[in-house]
Design an enzyme around this catalytic site. Structure first.
Site, PDB file in Angstrom:
ATOM      1  N   PHE A 130       0.853  -1.187   0.000  1.00 19.76           N
ATOM      2  CA  PHE A 130       0.000   0.000   0.000  1.00 19.76           C
ATOM      3  C   PHE A 130       0.896   1.247   0.000  1.00 19.76           C
ATOM      4  O   PHE A 130       1.866   1.318   0.761  1.00 19.76           O
ATOM      5  CB  PHE A 130      -0.946   0.004   1.207  1.00 19.76           C
ATOM      6  CG  PHE A 130      -1.943   1.114   1.120  1.00 19.76           C
ATOM      7  CD1 PHE A 130      -3.005   1.038   0.231  1.00 19.76           C
ATOM      8  CD2 PHE A 130      -1.797   2.255   1.882  1.00 19.76           C
ATOM      9  CE1 PHE A 130      -3.916   2.083   0.111  1.00 19.76           C
ATOM     10  CE2 PHE A 130      -2.699   3.307   1.774  1.00 19.76           C
ATOM     11  CZ  PHE A 130      -3.767   3.217   0.889  1.00 19.76           C
ATOM     12  N   ASP A 201       1.163  -4.421   8.751  1.00 23.21           N
ATOM     13  CA  ASP A 201       0.009  -3.549   8.542  1.00 23.21           C
ATOM     14  C   ASP A 201      -1.213  -4.468   8.435  1.00 23.21           C
ATOM     15  O   ASP A 201      -1.321  -5.269   7.504  1.00 23.21           O
ATOM     16  CB  ASP A 201       0.198  -2.723   7.265  1.00 23.21           C
ATOM     17  CG  ASP A 201      -0.922  -1.700   7.063  1.00 23.21           C
ATOM     18  OD1 ASP A 201      -2.026  -1.915   7.604  1.00 23.21           O
ATOM     19  OD2 ASP A 201      -0.693  -0.708   6.339  1.00 23.21           O
ATOM     20  N   TYR A 226     -11.379   2.161  10.127  1.00 23.30           N
ATOM     21  CA  TYR A 226     -12.579   2.501   9.334  1.00 23.30           C
ATOM     22  C   TYR A 226     -12.964   1.456   8.298  1.00 23.30           C
ATOM     23  O   TYR A 226     -13.944   1.635   7.586  1.00 23.30           O
ATOM     24  CB  TYR A 226     -12.398   3.860   8.636  1.00 23.30           C
ATOM     25  CG  TYR A 226     -11.102   4.065   7.887  1.00 23.30           C
ATOM     26  CD1 TYR A 226     -10.904   3.505   6.641  1.00 23.30           C
ATOM     27  CD2 TYR A 226     -10.089   4.837   8.433  1.00 23.30           C
ATOM     28  CE1 TYR A 226      -9.713   3.694   5.959  1.00 23.30           C
ATOM     29  CE2 TYR A 226      -8.896   5.031   7.770  1.00 23.30           C
ATOM     30  CZ  TYR A 226      -8.713   4.459   6.529  1.00 23.30           C
ATOM     31  OH  TYR A 226      -7.531   4.646   5.873  1.00 23.30           O
ATOM     32  N   LYS A 227     -12.201   0.370   8.213  1.00 25.93           N
ATOM     33  CA  LYS A 227     -12.529  -0.643   7.202  1.00 25.93           C
ATOM     34  C   LYS A 227     -13.433  -1.714   7.831  1.00 25.93           C
ATOM     35  O   LYS A 227     -14.584  -1.444   8.116  1.00 25.93           O
ATOM     36  CB  LYS A 227     -11.245  -1.242   6.645  1.00 25.93           C
ATOM     37  CG  LYS A 227     -10.340  -0.216   5.964  1.00 25.93           C
ATOM     38  CD  LYS A 227      -9.062  -0.894   5.503  1.00 25.93           C
ATOM     39  CE  LYS A 227      -8.043   0.093   4.972  1.00 25.93           C
ATOM     40  NZ  LYS A 227      -8.456   0.722   3.729  1.00 25.93           N
ATOM     41  N   ARG A 375     -12.360  -3.905  -7.283  1.00 28.01           N
ATOM     42  CA  ARG A 375     -12.209  -4.548  -5.974  1.00 28.01           C
ATOM     43  C   ARG A 375     -13.576  -4.661  -5.296  1.00 28.01           C
ATOM     44  O   ARG A 375     -14.329  -3.680  -5.240  1.00 28.01           O
ATOM     45  CB  ARG A 375     -11.264  -3.680  -5.140  1.00 28.01           C
ATOM     46  CG  ARG A 375     -10.628  -4.353  -3.974  1.00 28.01           C
ATOM     47  CD  ARG A 375      -9.552  -3.485  -3.374  1.00 28.01           C
ATOM     48  NE  ARG A 375     -10.086  -2.224  -2.839  1.00 28.01           N
ATOM     49  CZ  ARG A 375      -9.514  -1.531  -1.865  1.00 28.01           C
ATOM     50  NH1 ARG A 375      -8.388  -1.959  -1.327  1.00 28.01           N
ATOM     51  NH2 ARG A 375     -10.029  -0.403  -1.432  1.00 28.01           N
TER      52      ARG A 375
HETATM   53  C1  LIG Z   1      -2.845  -1.374   3.845  1.00 33.80           C
HETATM   54  C2  LIG Z   1      -3.265   0.021   4.187  1.00 33.80           C
HETATM   55  N1  LIG Z   1      -2.550   0.744   5.054  1.00 33.80           N
HETATM   56  C3  LIG Z   1      -2.900   2.003   5.386  1.00 33.80           C
HETATM   57  C4  LIG Z   1      -4.029   2.583   4.817  1.00 33.80           C
HETATM   58  C5  LIG Z   1      -4.454   3.986   5.115  1.00 33.80           C
HETATM   59  O1  LIG Z   1      -3.813   4.615   6.115  1.00 33.80           O
HETATM   60  P1  LIG Z   1      -4.407   5.989   6.694  1.00 33.80           P
HETATM   61  O2  LIG Z   1      -5.525   5.626   7.613  1.00 33.80           O
HETATM   62  O3  LIG Z   1      -3.279   6.623   7.354  1.00 33.80           O
HETATM   63  O4  LIG Z   1      -4.940   6.785   5.544  1.00 33.80           O
HETATM   64  C6  LIG Z   1      -4.794   1.868   3.917  1.00 33.80           C
HETATM   65  C7  LIG Z   1      -5.975   2.507   3.310  1.00 33.80           C
HETATM   66  O5  LIG Z   1      -6.667   2.013   2.501  1.00 33.80           O
HETATM   67  C8  LIG Z   1      -4.397   0.558   3.584  1.00 33.80           C
HETATM   68  O6  LIG Z   1      -5.098  -0.140   2.703  1.00 33.80           O
END
Ligand SMILES: Cc1ncc(COP(=O)(O)O)c(C=O)c1O
Length: 416
Positions: A130, A201, A226-227, A375
């Protein structure tokens, strides 16, 4: 004899009738005309969340005012909600806190790991991770200097690239585009054998797949709220630091909330003894309340049951799309049918963006990841098998009629 389509519909209805998670759909607020396949990007709104946030606003903020830092334990919210997330990721409650964004937490833990391995130079990741993970590693290594750098290796060679110069292996457990899954225990063991730390992550894993950080001897982790956790747009993120690293690792962002005694108001920074040292500023209480509501829902379910339904939804969707859409140039990306995977399914098509816009116009909401990935997030708590089957039919129809070629679907929005 029943025609195949009727039989298929009956099979799908039977799956929904036997689904132990079916009652959870009513715990979310979903518009009736939508098939929501983007809970891996922004989770749906739990039905309890508005009243819980309203109560924090009216009772705790409106009436309690500043007293609520103590009386409503606002001050303990990052640790309290972190402790709940810990139950979902196989961690101890004092190893997880809610704080900042995933990006900021990446920065804190990358720099902390580099400081803990001062003689090593490399943060190792994979190409196509990402973007924020790669960007944060590029900028953190630049800031720390002294030859520190990000290197990338493809996932099939990555373990062999871990050397005595590797300070940190930085990987996303479930790949955001493909849903490919790393073997957390194996990669962590390979890193440890070479004296390196690993930072996972978990943004596409938490609330989606069973996790056992301590069982895998994980060192560090971050993840989104938030996911799959349904914490709301821009919800605070979380971070994990294994207890054995608490004394040695320090945050590069020594804010007062990470101080040993924030309300002593002394001039010199002294990190808090445990995970609290990775806090920085004042927690966003309204946002943490919304996140806690989403996390609480997950504590009611067995993640093994969630994962089993996720796999079944994925198989149904992949089977249907491959059978009906391959002729229109749609190809599966990521793990093949039946292989371990995260909880989204991606397909490649040259016109993926326009196809997704046409789907959204028809109430099937997924997203698009450049250059050509459509997706579809499969969230077992609020999706029915019938939704996934219906989405495959609508996709087939969009492709068959070339509805996607209309001008309105070619316009690129800021967020895809
Ligand atoms: C693997 C991954 N890491 C981090 C993030 C986003 O990080 P942040 O909340 O800092 O925008 C996402 C967002 O889709 C993601 O898919």
């Amino acid at each position: 004899m029943t025609p195949p389509d009727d039989q298929f519909r009956a099979d799908v209805a039977a799956l929904d009738a036997a689904d132990p998670l079916a009652p959870f759909r009513a715990r979310f607020t979903l518009p009736g005309y939508v098939i929501y396949l983007d809970g891996n990007s922004l989770g749906a709104l739990p039905r309890d969340t508005p009243s819980r946030v309203a109560s924090v606003m009216h009772d705790e903020w409106g009436t309690g005012l500043i007293r609520s830092w103590n009386s409503a334990d606002w001050i303990g919210a990052p640790q309290r909600v972190g402790g709940k997330i810990a139950q979902l990721i196989g961690a101890q409650s004092h190893e997880v806190v809610v704080a900042d964004s995933t990006s900021v937490n990446l920065h804190k833990l990358i720099v902390a790991a580099l400081d803990a391995r001062p003689d090593r130079h490399v943060v190792l990741s994979e190409p196509g991770n990402f973007p924020t993970d790669l960007y944060m590693a590029q900028t953190a290594t630049r800031l720390v200097g002294h030859g520190r750098r990000l290197e990338v290796a493809s996932r099939d060679t990555l373990v062999d690239q871990i050397t005595s110069d590797t300070a940190l292996v930085l990987l996303t457990h479930v790949h955001y585009k493909t849903a490919d899954l790393f073997d957390m225990a194996a990669v962590t063991a390979a890193a440890h054998a070479n004296g390196a730390l690993v930072l996972w992550d978990l943004s596409h894993s938490v609330g989606a797949v069973p996790l056992d950080l301590n069982g895998c001897h994980a060192d560090l982790a971050v993840g989104c709220g938030y996911k799959f956790l349904n914490g709301g747009p821009g919800a605070p993120a979380f971070l994990f630091v294994a207890e054995r690293h608490h004394a040695a690792l320090c945050s590069p962002m020594g804010g007062w909330m990470g101080h040993a005694r924030p309300f002593a108001f002394v001039d010199d920074y002294e990190p808090a003894p445990g995970i609290d040292r990775f806090l920085c500023g004042t927690p966003p209480i309204l946002a943490v309340a919304a996140l806690e509501s989403g996390v609480d829902l997950h504590l009611e379910v067995d993640m093994q049951v969630v994962a089993a339904k996720s796999r079944a939804l994925a198989q149904l969707f992949i089977d249907r799309v491959e059978a009906q859409c391959a002729a229109y140039g749609v190809t599966l990306v990521g793990p093949p049918r039946g292989a371990p995977r995260g909880s989204h399914v991606s397909f490649r098509h040259d016109e993926g963006y326009a196809i997704m816009q046409a789907l959204i116009a028809r109430g099937v909401i997924g997203d698009f990841r450049a250059p050509d990935i459509m997706r579809f997030g499969l969230t077992p708590l609020y999706l029915r098998y019938a939704d996934v089957a219906e989405a495959a039919e609508i996709l087939t129809e969009v492709l068959r009629t070339e509805a996607w070629s209309a001008d309105e679907y070619q316009v690129r929005h800021a967020v895809t």
